[in-house]
Enzyme design. Sequence first.
Site, PDB file in Angstrom:
ATOM      1  N   GLU A 430      56.077  10.849  10.140  1.00 46.46           N
ATOM      2  CA  GLU A 430      57.460  11.026  11.786  1.00 46.46           C
ATOM      3  C   GLU A 430      57.471   9.952  11.977  1.00 46.46           C
ATOM      4  OE1 GLU A 430      59.511  12.849  11.597  1.00 46.46           O
ATOM      5  OE2 GLU A 430      60.301  11.419  12.878  1.00 46.46           O
TER       6      GLU A 430
HETATM    7  C1  FAD Z   1      51.235  14.310   4.441  1.00 46.37           C
HETATM    8  C2  FAD Z   1      52.339  13.516   4.093  1.00 46.37           C
HETATM    9  C3  FAD Z   1      53.332  14.304   4.465  1.00 46.37           C
HETATM   10  C4  FAD Z   1      54.785  13.622   4.756  1.00 46.37           C
HETATM   11  N1  FAD Z   1      55.846  14.467   4.443  1.00 46.37           N
HETATM   12  C5  FAD Z   1      57.049  14.010   5.533  1.00 46.37           C
HETATM   13  C6  FAD Z   1      58.604  15.199   5.069  1.00 46.37           C
HETATM   14  O1  FAD Z   1      58.067  16.303   5.457  1.00 46.37           O
HETATM   15  N2  FAD Z   1      59.664  14.689   4.950  1.00 46.37           N
HETATM   16  C7  FAD Z   1      59.610  12.591   4.653  1.00 46.37           C
HETATM   17  O2  FAD Z   1      60.351  13.401   4.700  1.00 46.37           O
HETATM   18  N3  FAD Z   1      58.170  12.224   4.593  1.00 46.37           N
HETATM   19  C8  FAD Z   1      57.362  12.654   4.766  1.00 46.37           C
HETATM   20  N4  FAD Z   1      56.235  11.534   4.638  1.00 46.37           N
HETATM   21  C9  FAD Z   1      56.399  10.528   4.335  1.00 46.37           C
HETATM   22  C10 FAD Z   1      56.028   9.676   5.484  1.00 46.37           C
HETATM   23  O3  FAD Z   1      57.139  10.189   6.929  1.00 46.37           O
HETATM   24  C11 FAD Z   1      55.905   8.018   5.213  1.00 46.37           C
HETATM   25  O4  FAD Z   1      54.836   8.116   4.559  1.00 46.37           O
HETATM   26  C12 FAD Z   1      55.684   7.260   6.536  1.00 46.37           C
HETATM   27  O5  FAD Z   1      57.406   7.037   6.795  1.00 46.37           O
HETATM   28  C13 FAD Z   1      56.261   6.085   5.951  1.00 46.37           C
HETATM   29  O6  FAD Z   1      56.522   5.493   4.918  1.00 46.37           O
HETATM   30  P1  FAD Z   1      56.195   4.766   3.372  1.00 46.37           P
HETATM   31  O7  FAD Z   1      54.496   5.517   3.124  1.00 46.37           O
HETATM   32  O8  FAD Z   1      56.727   4.097   2.020  1.00 46.37           O
HETATM   33  O9  FAD Z   1      54.966   3.450   4.251  1.00 46.37           O
HETATM   34  P2  FAD Z   1      56.081   1.596   3.707  1.00 46.37           P
HETATM   35  O10 FAD Z   1      57.196   1.921   4.632  1.00 46.37           O
HETATM   36  O11 FAD Z   1      55.124   1.574   2.433  1.00 46.37           O
HETATM   37  O12 FAD Z   1      55.025   1.650   4.894  1.00 46.37           O
HETATM   38  C14 FAD Z   1      53.309   0.589   4.941  1.00 46.37           C
HETATM   39  C15 FAD Z   1      53.385  -0.532   6.196  1.00 46.37           C
HETATM   40  O13 FAD Z   1      53.964  -1.010   6.021  1.00 46.37           O
HETATM   41  C16 FAD Z   1      55.138  -0.999   7.527  1.00 46.37           C
HETATM   42  N5  FAD Z   1      56.072  -1.206   7.841  1.00 46.37           N
HETATM   43  C17 FAD Z   1      57.448  -1.072   6.575  1.00 46.37           C
HETATM   44  N6  FAD Z   1      58.721  -1.391   6.804  1.00 46.37           N
HETATM   45  C18 FAD Z   1      57.888  -2.387   8.387  1.00 46.37           C
HETATM   46  C19 FAD Z   1      58.706  -2.743   8.922  1.00 46.37           C
HETATM   47  N7  FAD Z   1      60.482  -3.114   8.803  1.00 46.37           N
HETATM   48  N8  FAD Z   1      58.266  -2.987   9.858  1.00 46.37           N
HETATM   49  C20 FAD Z   1      57.094  -3.391  10.119  1.00 46.37           C
HETATM   50  N9  FAD Z   1      56.149  -3.029   9.400  1.00 46.37           N
HETATM   51  C21 FAD Z   1      56.630  -2.174   8.575  1.00 46.37           C
HETATM   52  C22 FAD Z   1      54.597   0.592   8.262  1.00 46.37           C
HETATM   53  O14 FAD Z   1      54.431   0.553   9.117  1.00 46.37           O
HETATM   54  C23 FAD Z   1      53.281   0.546   6.885  1.00 46.37           C
HETATM   55  O15 FAD Z   1      52.063  -0.008   8.129  1.00 46.37           O
HETATM   56  C24 FAD Z   1      55.104  12.217   4.767  1.00 46.37           C
HETATM   57  C25 FAD Z   1      54.358  11.723   4.181  1.00 46.37           C
HETATM   58  C26 FAD Z   1      53.025  12.477   3.866  1.00 46.37           C
HETATM   59  C27 FAD Z   1      51.872  10.666   4.178  1.00 46.37           C
END
Ligand code: FAD
Length: 564
Positions: A430
């Site tokens: 989220e």
């Molecule tokens: C158990 C689980 C349930 C989930 N449920 C849902 C769901 O129901 N629906 C859905 O759509 N998604 C869902 N997600 C996805 C979740 O919302 C994402 O994992 C989350 O938004 C982070 O994206 P990412 O994993 O690609 O990490 P990334 O975006 O790759 O981030 C990696 C790191 O980089 C940082 N980062 C990335 N971009 C920036 C920026 N611009 N500035 C500063 N820091 C940055 C982040 O804060 C993080 O620390 C779920 C994830 C999990 C693990």
Amino acid sequence: MPYTAPVSEFTFLMEHVVGLPRVAGTERFAEATPDMVSAILTEAGRLADEVLAPLNRGGDLHPAHLENGVVRTSPGFADGYRAIAEGGYIGMSADPDYGGLGLPMVLTTAVNEMIGSACLSLQLNPLMTQGQIEALEHHASDDLKALYLPRLTSGEWCGTMNLTEPQAGSDVGALRAKAEENGDGTYAVSGQKIYISWGDNDFTENVCHLVLARLPDGVPGTKGISLFLVPKYIPDADGKPGKANDLKVVSLEHKMGLHGSPTAVMQYDGATGWLVGKPHGGMAAMFTMMNNARLGVGVQGLCQAEAAYQQALDYALERKQGRSPVEGGTGTILDHADVRRMLSEMKAEIFAARAIALANAAAIDMASATGDAAWDARAALLTPVTKAYGTETGIKVAQMGIQVHGGMGFIEETGAAQYLRDVRVTAIYEGTNGIQAMDLVARKMMDGGAAMFALLDEVDQTAKDAGDEGARLLAASGALREATEKLVAMEMNDRFAGAVPYLMAVARVLGGHFHLRAALTDEARLKLARVFLNRLLPEAHSLLAQAAAGADDLYALSAEELSA
Ligand SMILES: Cc1cc2nc3c(=O)[nH]c(=O)nc-3n(C[C@H](O)[C@H](O)[C@H](O)COP(=O)(O)OP(=O)(O)OC[C@H]3O[C@@H](n4cnc5c(N)ncnc54)[C@H](O)[C@@H]3O)c2cc1C
């Protein structure tokens, strides 16, 4: 794991700290009388304690799994879900025209906390549905509302949110899912979504996916994204689930925790969907769901803190080690100062996070009941704080809960570790807490800090009302005001470098504010307030020093130097 819903704590906070009487004083929420609120909290507390808490361990030990393409849920989850739905808890704040109860969000927030404390992985399902209901209420056509809302509200059908793709996580604008018009008012939605919470289940008649995808003329980035409602089964003329749609669960993730919640990779192959909101207006529509979910996920953090605290306290009251350093103590480890420190801090953090979440929900209620832009601004300001601080509190308290148990905290059978494993993801999904903090220092400061300064005026008043006890709060509030004035003049990346410490400093100051407000009503609460004011509020000053540091030192280290 036993859990006792803190019903009287909710009643006190609502009545005396976050302003339920003001919410109930509006025409829209006039039905939320003290009697009704008390009856709902008591009944939901009973459901949490007696029906849902016994499911939590089974969900951890027997994860949801995929069987021939069908999701099989953890033992007892189907019955637990039915009990939540039949209690009317999913549609508590939903529109009465579509079967909802139209009750304040502040009440739903308290109920969500109790259900989540009892069984977090099951609670995530109705939480997603609540967000979807709100998004459809605001953005869907009348036909879609008439068909979907009553069934979502009753819990016959449930909802999911589909944003994430492998290359589009925090950067939602990078998504590649596509949608094309079918020529009959529907769209063909194609693409893969990952990490979809409760992407399927074996206990609702239908699963309704809200999917972000790009129309052929959608520009790159977030401005070209549209939102589609894509049901697992396409409703027939009678509104019954009919033909299976062209979508499937490809796999379920193996996770660190939250095992009872199936986290799905979803494949859409020309699945039939209906546009929600305007073409290319998908982010605005999805934001309604995301804001609802951000408050809800902040509460998920908090609810695990409460459950972990209760278990740690029970353990501390039984475990005997060493001689008690105090006269007339309990004779257990609770007599040791360091154990006292942990449990007192845990309780003080929980109070602060709960008060912030409920105040956030009350601001949402006041905004919807009065249409006053100042309440909207207050709710928008508090949302990232609720989300990030609530979830950090969950992690901190669950971690301390393990420490209180000593070695038994590391042994799975006590259940202390499950709270930490389950809650950890709440700081990630989220919108990660980093993204929440960036939202606070950027979008929520587009008013030059006006909403923050209005909030700090109230904090200062509390501090003054508290006399000598308020001195620390007044100083911290002054430091936050000064830091905010500097922050809004900073370059954006310098703001971002200090965003997380800034958000945590805001939470520290608000925590002090709500603790003192409680103590002003009930003097006995001054003891817990002092724990917060003496031990946790002072962190605001060092956090603000970090927030003011800018980004230069972080970028001074090259990628090579970081790897050296
Ligand atoms: C158990 C689980 C349930 C989930 N449920 C849902 C769901 O129901 N629906 C859905 O759509 N998604 C869902 N997600 C996805 C979740 O919302 C994402 O994992 C989350 O938004 C982070 O994206 P990412 O994993 O690609 O990490 P990334 O975006 O790759 O981030 C990696 C790191 O980089 C940082 N980062 C990335 N971009 C920036 C920026 N611009 N500035 C500063 N820091 C940055 C982040 O804060 C993080 O620390 C779920 C994830 C999990 C693990």
